[in-house]
Design a protein around this motif. Structure first.
Motif, PDB file in Angstrom:
ATOM      1  N   SER A 167       0.654  -1.250  -0.183  1.00 21.77           N
ATOM      2  CA  SER A 167       0.066  -0.162  -0.093  1.00 21.77           C
ATOM      3  C   SER A 167       1.120   1.155   0.387  1.00 21.77           C
ATOM      4  O   SER A 167       0.705   2.234  -0.627  1.00 21.77           O
ATOM      5  CB  SER A 167      -0.648  -0.132   1.344  1.00 21.77           C
ATOM      6  OG  SER A 167      -1.757   1.220   1.170  1.00 21.77           O
ATOM      7  N   GLN A 168       1.805   1.557   0.768  1.00 20.72           N
ATOM      8  CA  GLN A 168       2.764   1.940   0.539  1.00 20.72           C
ATOM      9  C   GLN A 168       3.918   3.548  -0.711  1.00 20.72           C
ATOM     10  O   GLN A 168       3.923   3.691  -0.947  1.00 20.72           O
ATOM     11  CB  GLN A 168       4.118   1.908   1.627  1.00 20.72           C
ATOM     12  CG  GLN A 168       3.589   2.104   3.150  1.00 20.72           C
ATOM     13  CD  GLN A 168       3.322   3.678   4.161  1.00 20.72           C
ATOM     14  OE1 GLN A 168       2.662   4.187   3.159  1.00 20.72           O
ATOM     15  NE2 GLN A 168       3.406   3.459   5.521  1.00 20.72           N
ATOM     16  N   GLY A 171       1.179   3.977  -2.503  1.00 22.13           N
ATOM     17  CA  GLY A 171       0.806   6.070  -2.117  1.00 22.13           C
ATOM     18  C   GLY A 171       2.557   7.028  -2.510  1.00 22.13           C
ATOM     19  O   GLY A 171       1.851   8.397  -2.643  1.00 22.13           O
ATOM     20  N   TYR A 174       1.447   7.776  -6.046  1.00 22.59           N
ATOM     21  CA  TYR A 174       1.017   8.743  -5.728  1.00 22.59           C
ATOM     22  C   TYR A 174       1.283  10.434  -6.112  1.00 22.59           C
ATOM     23  O   TYR A 174       0.741  10.874  -6.405  1.00 22.59           O
ATOM     24  CB  TYR A 174      -0.410   8.279  -5.330  1.00 22.59           C
ATOM     25  CG  TYR A 174      -1.661   9.501  -4.755  1.00 22.59           C
ATOM     26  CD1 TYR A 174      -2.364  10.014  -5.841  1.00 22.59           C
ATOM     27  CD2 TYR A 174      -1.385  10.001  -3.517  1.00 22.59           C
ATOM     28  CE1 TYR A 174      -3.275  11.104  -5.094  1.00 22.59           C
ATOM     29  CE2 TYR A 174      -2.649  10.609  -3.069  1.00 22.59           C
ATOM     30  CZ  TYR A 174      -3.219  11.228  -3.846  1.00 22.59           C
ATOM     31  OH  TYR A 174      -4.036  12.183  -4.178  1.00 22.59           O
ATOM     32  N   VAL A 256      -6.712   7.721  -7.761  1.00 17.86           N
ATOM     33  CA  VAL A 256      -6.629   7.582  -6.578  1.00 17.86           C
ATOM     34  C   VAL A 256      -6.490   9.394  -6.044  1.00 17.86           C
ATOM     35  O   VAL A 256      -5.820   9.503  -6.585  1.00 17.86           O
ATOM     36  CB  VAL A 256      -4.800   6.928  -6.603  1.00 17.86           C
ATOM     37  CG1 VAL A 256      -4.367   7.205  -4.950  1.00 17.86           C
ATOM     38  CG2 VAL A 256      -4.419   5.744  -7.296  1.00 17.86           C
ATOM     39  N   TRP A 259      -4.441   9.814   0.098  1.00 21.01           N
ATOM     40  CA  TRP A 259      -3.260   8.093   0.853  1.00 21.01           C
ATOM     41  C   TRP A 259      -3.064   9.051   2.200  1.00 21.01           C
ATOM     42  O   TRP A 259      -3.141  10.262   2.336  1.00 21.01           O
ATOM     43  CB  TRP A 259      -2.131   8.455   0.034  1.00 21.01           C
ATOM     44  CG  TRP A 259      -1.062   7.214   0.664  1.00 21.01           C
ATOM     45  CD1 TRP A 259      -1.309   5.998   0.820  1.00 21.01           C
ATOM     46  CD2 TRP A 259      -0.165   7.220   1.224  1.00 21.01           C
ATOM     47  NE1 TRP A 259      -0.138   5.425   2.014  1.00 21.01           N
ATOM     48  CE2 TRP A 259       0.756   6.387   1.398  1.00 21.01           C
ATOM     49  CE3 TRP A 259       1.125   8.965   0.719  1.00 21.01           C
ATOM     50  CZ2 TRP A 259       2.220   6.376   2.264  1.00 21.01           C
ATOM     51  CZ3 TRP A 259       2.199   8.952   0.107  1.00 21.01           C
ATOM     52  CH2 TRP A 259       3.093   7.414   1.495  1.00 21.01           C
ATOM     53  N   ALA A 283      -7.054   9.817   4.491  1.00 23.46           N
ATOM     54  CA  ALA A 283      -7.089   9.268   3.250  1.00 23.46           C
ATOM     55  C   ALA A 283      -7.950  10.024   2.796  1.00 23.46           C
ATOM     56  O   ALA A 283      -8.542  10.495   1.669  1.00 23.46           O
ATOM     57  CB  ALA A 283      -7.070   7.928   2.856  1.00 23.46           C
ATOM     58  N   SER A 399      -1.378   2.680   6.394  1.00 22.27           N
ATOM     59  CA  SER A 399      -1.986   2.936   5.160  1.00 22.27           C
ATOM     60  C   SER A 399      -2.912   3.119   4.213  1.00 22.27           C
ATOM     61  O   SER A 399      -3.353   1.874   4.566  1.00 22.27           O
ATOM     62  CB  SER A 399      -0.673   2.460   3.924  1.00 22.27           C
ATOM     63  OG  SER A 399      -0.610   3.259   2.866  1.00 22.27           O
ATOM     64  N   SER A 400      -3.178   3.910   4.156  1.00 20.42           N
ATOM     65  CA  SER A 400      -4.691   4.138   3.763  1.00 20.42           C
ATOM     66  C   SER A 400      -5.165   4.906   2.004  1.00 20.42           C
ATOM     67  O   SER A 400      -4.211   5.803   2.202  1.00 20.42           O
ATOM     68  CB  SER A 400      -5.695   4.544   4.964  1.00 20.42           C
ATOM     69  OG  SER A 400      -5.805   4.456   5.635  1.00 20.42           O
ATOM     70  N   LEU A 401      -6.155   3.841   1.799  1.00 20.21           N
ATOM     71  CA  LEU A 401      -5.598   4.636  -0.071  1.00 20.21           C
ATOM     72  C   LEU A 401      -6.889   4.826  -0.489  1.00 20.21           C
ATOM     73  O   LEU A 401      -8.102   4.192   0.242  1.00 20.21           O
ATOM     74  CB  LEU A 401      -4.799   3.140  -0.790  1.00 20.21           C
ATOM     75  CG  LEU A 401      -4.074   3.840  -0.988  1.00 20.21           C
ATOM     76  CD1 LEU A 401      -2.925   2.215  -1.772  1.00 20.21           C
ATOM     77  CD2 LEU A 401      -3.247   5.026  -1.246  1.00 20.21           C
TER      78      LEU A 401
END
Length: 406
Positions: A167-168, A171, A174, A256, A259, A283, A399-401
């Motif tokens: 996930s990172q 991010g 992005y 996206v 993040w 996020a 981490s959240s997207l």
């Protein structure tokens, strides 16, 4: 500068399948990739459960001299990246002519390191390690191999953030594109699937002991969960600026929007509620959306007592009285660890593009901590055009997207 960041390609190599179509169907049908491993039982594991990930055949694509540099996880990542580039309609001529970056999640290389050192100790000579050993055993093995094989000339970086690594990577990619530092970044996560990489996890009783019932062992959010099931493979996502994608006529799968990230600042392995809640909140704020616009949350929930309960409380805290649909795909895949943030991006994109939410496999009863959220137990056909995906890891890294359909 603030560019829009879109997803133009995806690739996957997992226990649910080795093509996007196979994985889509497996998700919809509730297929479980967890198996009992006699090898692990005989070796002395407390839990003999794992997932069944096919071994790729690289011979048609990679010459022998390069294959010797590639451990198991780099092989998975190569196959997933081939798929993703094809899905994005991005050929080698394009890669050669443009500065394409690479950020991939990977946080350890166990088997290749062990093999090289065993040869050294057994023979008493460092030459026994072999010329490929150093390149196989570094955490950056995936990015160094992919960058050389695909002749990539942009950023070359490994995201090492425990189970948030995949996930990172997305991010970070992005941010680079959003800020105009790259037009395209290949992102993803990879995890070796052998027993050596998870022996120490087994030794701290992290895994489910349902050795006689593999298909029901991984049960995120369920009252009777007793530990996670380790998995592996690789997943790749092609991120690109909207302008670049339009210019080359690329397929645009999603955007996206934001993040979020945070550190728990507390215990090295025991999660809390505050850290994950900040990651979710950031996020959503960075995406500039109302929480009620999010139609689905793909939870990190790994089937552990503390982790699942505290994530549920974090989701409830952030979304309030809005009962957003929540599932964890780990009931089907086990915990794919360094790969998970990337593979769950692919899984959730496949759901969104095909109008369904895969059920939270093996969820039968909530407990006092998980009863505060809207967990979907079986596959439902439903439209949603925005989702949030969570990934949390040891050391309190979160981490959240947030992603939107296009």
């Amino acid at each position: 500068m603030s560019n829009r960041v879109v997803i133009t390609g995806m690739g996957i190599w997992s226990c649910l399948g080795t093509t996007l179509d196979e994985v889509r169907d497996a998700l919809y049908q509730g297929k479980c990739g967890v198996i009992f491993s006699q090898e692990r039982k005989d070796a002395g594991f407390l839990s003999a459960l794992c997932t069944d990930v096919p071994k790729p055949n690289l011979k048609p694509y990679v010459d022998r001299n390069m294959r010797k540099f590639m451990p198991e996880e780099a092989q998975y990542a190569y196959m997933a990246t081939r798929q993703a580039l094809e899905n994005a309609k991005m050929d080698q001529d394009y890669l050669d002519a443009h500065e394409v970056g690479l950020i991939y999640g990977n946080d350890s290389v166990a088997e290749a390191t062990m093999d090289a050192l065993d040869k050294f100790r057994n023979l008493g000579n460092t030459l026994a390690c072999g010329s490929g050993a150093i390149f196989q055993s570094m955490n950056s093995t995936v990015t160094m191999n992919l960058a050389c094989l695909f002749h990539l000339k942009g950023i070359n970086l490994t995201a090492s953030a425990a189970c948030a690594s995949g996930s990172q990577s997305i991010g970070l990619g992005y941010l680079l594109i959003k800020d105009g530092l790259q037009d395209t970044v290949i992102c993803g996560g990879a995890q070796e699937n052998n027993m050596y990489c998870v022996a120490s996890f087994d030794g701290i009783n992290a895994f489910s002991k349902r050795n006689d019932d593999p298909k029901h062992a991984s049960r995120p959010f369920d009252r009777d969960r007793d530990g996670l099931v380790p998995g592996g493979g690789a997943a790749t996502v092609i991120l690109e600026s909207y302008e670049s994608a339009v210019k080359r006529g690329a397929p645009i799968l999603g955007e996206v929007l934001g993040w979020g990230f945070s550190g728990n600042g507390a215990h090295i392995s025991t999660p809390n509620v505050e850290g994950p809640a900040r990651s979710l909140q950031l996020a959503i704020e960075h995406a500039g959306v109302d929480p009620r616009e999010i139609g689905y949350v793909n939870a990190h929930a790994t089937s552990t007592r503390a982790g699942d309960g505290r994530e549920a409380e974090a989701i409830a805290r952030v979304f309030g009285d809005y009962k957003v649909p929540v599932t964890s795909t780990k009931g089907q895949t086990g915990h794919e660890m360094w790969m998970a943030g990337a593979s769950e991006m692919v899984y959730t994109m496949l759901m969104m593009k095909n109008g369904f939410i895969a059920g939270n496999l093996n969820f039968e009863n909530a407990d006092e901590h998980t009863n505060c959220i809207n967990i979907i137990p079986e596959t439902v056909e439903t439209k949603f055009n925005m989702f949030l995906s969570n990934s949390f890891g040891f050391g309190g890294t979160n981490s959240s997207l947030v992603v939107k359909d296009l």
